[in-house]
Design a protein around this motif. Structure first.
Motif: not given
Ligand SMILES: [Zn+2]
Ligand SMILES: [Zn+2]
Length: 505
Positions: A271, A273, A303, A342, A458, A460
């Motif tokens: 996971h 981004h 996303h 996601e 998760d 970024h």
């Molecule tokens: Zn995420």
């Protein structure tokens, strides 16, 4: 009445106190003069010190104090820590880790370790504490105070130092090496865990105190290492993340302690981004960072169109991203790059991309990013609808809490866990500092129910991949999670197999 100048002075004196003393003062248990007397006579600076002083009835003997003050402190102690302002674990670790590694490099420091709630990996940390074993504390403290980013010394005692650094308080204990293990055990806590060990000791006629474990009178105190103390009590060393004082000591006695997940068990991150949505870095930068972390695989999961993020994927940009990833697979053959997404679960339970788009992806993560004003029952229903979708592999940050401001959904998690098992959907332990979701207690229930979890960053920003994975692992460890419960401890062909099996249903 205070005159303005005097008030300001008093205020700043209070603001400079180590946090626990400040909150003890705020609790009204004693006056500032009594606090000064207590601090001066006993050198107490933390709730742990206060607890120890009350335990040995030392407060009543300080000039100016009495039994009533001691009882007032004892009464304030249980709630004292609850009123200390806390910072999220991620921020505490960002401050603590670089500081700890510099502490470890100082001459004369034999070893140094985090203590307190940051070592136990609590979601919110009251203050950052560490223990450094060193014969000569004074020279260690002198060296520390010369570091450029130490804003201020709040308190310096013979073997303890409280500093203000990076707008946070850091407490350093510097016991002699032969007693540092006991100090670490005591300061790591929890109080309930230490009390549990103490009663084990007293069942045998021994005494466990903050200074160490004493067996027969006159025998040397055991205090050099935590292992030494646990082992004298016929226990394995209990990992700090589960020292809650509930059932971990019983589990240790019965030989049923879990083998907690560790960083070395993690084979990849599922996971993250990129700049295709609200991430800062390119797909390639994320891939490169994952390669340097030694991962065998990673999933790029930006996303979907209706997510509330600053930027989202469109059907078109999914295609462009697929082309990017195809190129990168040739450039980085050493790592398997999964193209994922996601995807938001829409208010009606449908997914935010058509099946035609989703079936071209290697992995589909789904999430609720908003409550849409729905009742817990309706939120659960959205999850259940999504989990029954054959293309859905994983639910991200299932409670959708945002530390420290937003509590998670109040849904029936037992039903969620049962559905995860039934539909073979993986639940995430998300390591983003604001998520840590599932949190430890829920993660423990999830794996006990038979659910598989994934520990993800998760992330970024490429530079945060490692820290956020570490936060996820720490959170998983608090949930008694073992490698066998975790999807991303498995080799990539097993993960692909699991995804394919659900799609074939
Ligand atoms: Zn995420
Ligand atoms: Zn999310």
């Amino acid at each position: 009445m205070f005159e303005a100048g005097g008030w300001v002075l008093l205020e700043s004196a209070i603001a400079d106190l180590p946090v626990d003393l400040r909150w003890l003062f705020e609790s009204g248990a004693l006056t500032i003069e009594q606090l000064a007397a207590l601090h001066g006579a006993l050198g107490v600076t933390t709730a742990a010190d206060l607890r120890a002083a009350v335990r040995r009835e030392a407060v009543r003997n300080v000039p100016g104090l009495d039994v009533a003050v001691e009882s007032a402190i004892a009464a304030a102690l249980p709630t004292l820590r609850a009123s200390v302002p806390r910072v999220p674990l991620g921020r505490a670790m960002t401050i603590a880790y670089p500081f700890l590694s510099r502490l470890r490099e100082l001459p004369g420091v034999e070893w140094a370790e985090l203590a307190g709630s940051v070592r136990r990996g609590e979601d919110m940390v009251g203050d950052i504490e560490m223990v450094a074993a060193a014969p000569d504390a004074a020279s260690v403290f002198d060296a520390l105070l010369q570091l450029a980013d130490i804003a201020r010394c709040l308190h310096r005692g013979p073997r303890r130092l409280y500093l203000l650094t990076d707008r946070a308080q850091v407490g350093i204990r510097c016991p002699a090496p032969d007693r540092a293990g006991a100090a670490l055990l005591y300061l790591t806590g929890t109080g309930a865990h230490f009390d549990g060990l103490s009663s084990l000791a007293s069942n045998r006629g021994w005494t466990l105190e903050p200074e160490g474990l004493t067996r027969e009178a006159g025998s040397p105190r055991l205090s050099e290492s935590e292992e030494q103390i646990y082992s004298a009590l016929d226990l394995p060393c209990i990992p700090p993340e589960i020292r809650n004082g509930d059932d971990e000591i019983a589990a240790a006695q019965q030989g049923t302690l879990p083998t907690l997940i560790a960083r070395t068990d993690i084979r990849g991150d599922l996971h993250m981004h990129t700049d295709f949505s609200d991430g800062r870095d390119t797909v390639e930068a994320m891939v490169e960072a994952c390669v340097s972390l030694g991962y065998e695989y990673l999933a790029i999961t930006d996303h979907s169109p209706h997510s509330a993020s600053s930027r989202n994927l469109s059907t078109d940009s999914v295609k462009r991203q697929a082309e990017d990833i195809a190129r990168l697979r040739e450039r980085y053959p050493q790592v398997a790059i999964l193209h994922g997404c996601e995807v938001d679960i829409l208010p009606d339970g449908r997914l935010d991309f058509s099946d035609r788009v989703l079936e071209r992806l290697d992995i589909v993560l789904v999430s609720l990013h908003d409550g849409a004003g729905h009742s817990p029952e309706r939120l659960l229903q959205r999850y259940l609808d999504a989990m029954r979708h054959p293309l859905v592999t994983l639910i991200t940050h299932p409670t959708n809490r945002l530390l420290p401001h937003r509590a998670g959904y109040d849904i029936d998690y037992d039903r969620l866990f049962a559905a995860a098992v039934e539909t073979r959907t993986v639940l995430e332990i998300d390591g983003a500092p604001a998520h840590l979701d599932l949190h430890g207690a829920l993660a423990r229930r999830a794996v006990a129910a038979g659910a598989t979890v994934a520990v993800d960053s998760d992330c970024h920003r490429a530079e945060m991949l490692q820290l956020q994975m570490q936060l996820g692992i720490t959170t998983a460890r608090r949930g008694w999670v073992e490698p066998r419960h975790v999807l991303n401890t498995k080799p990539i062909h097993e993960i692909r197999g699991l995804i394919a099996a659900k799609r074939a249903r």
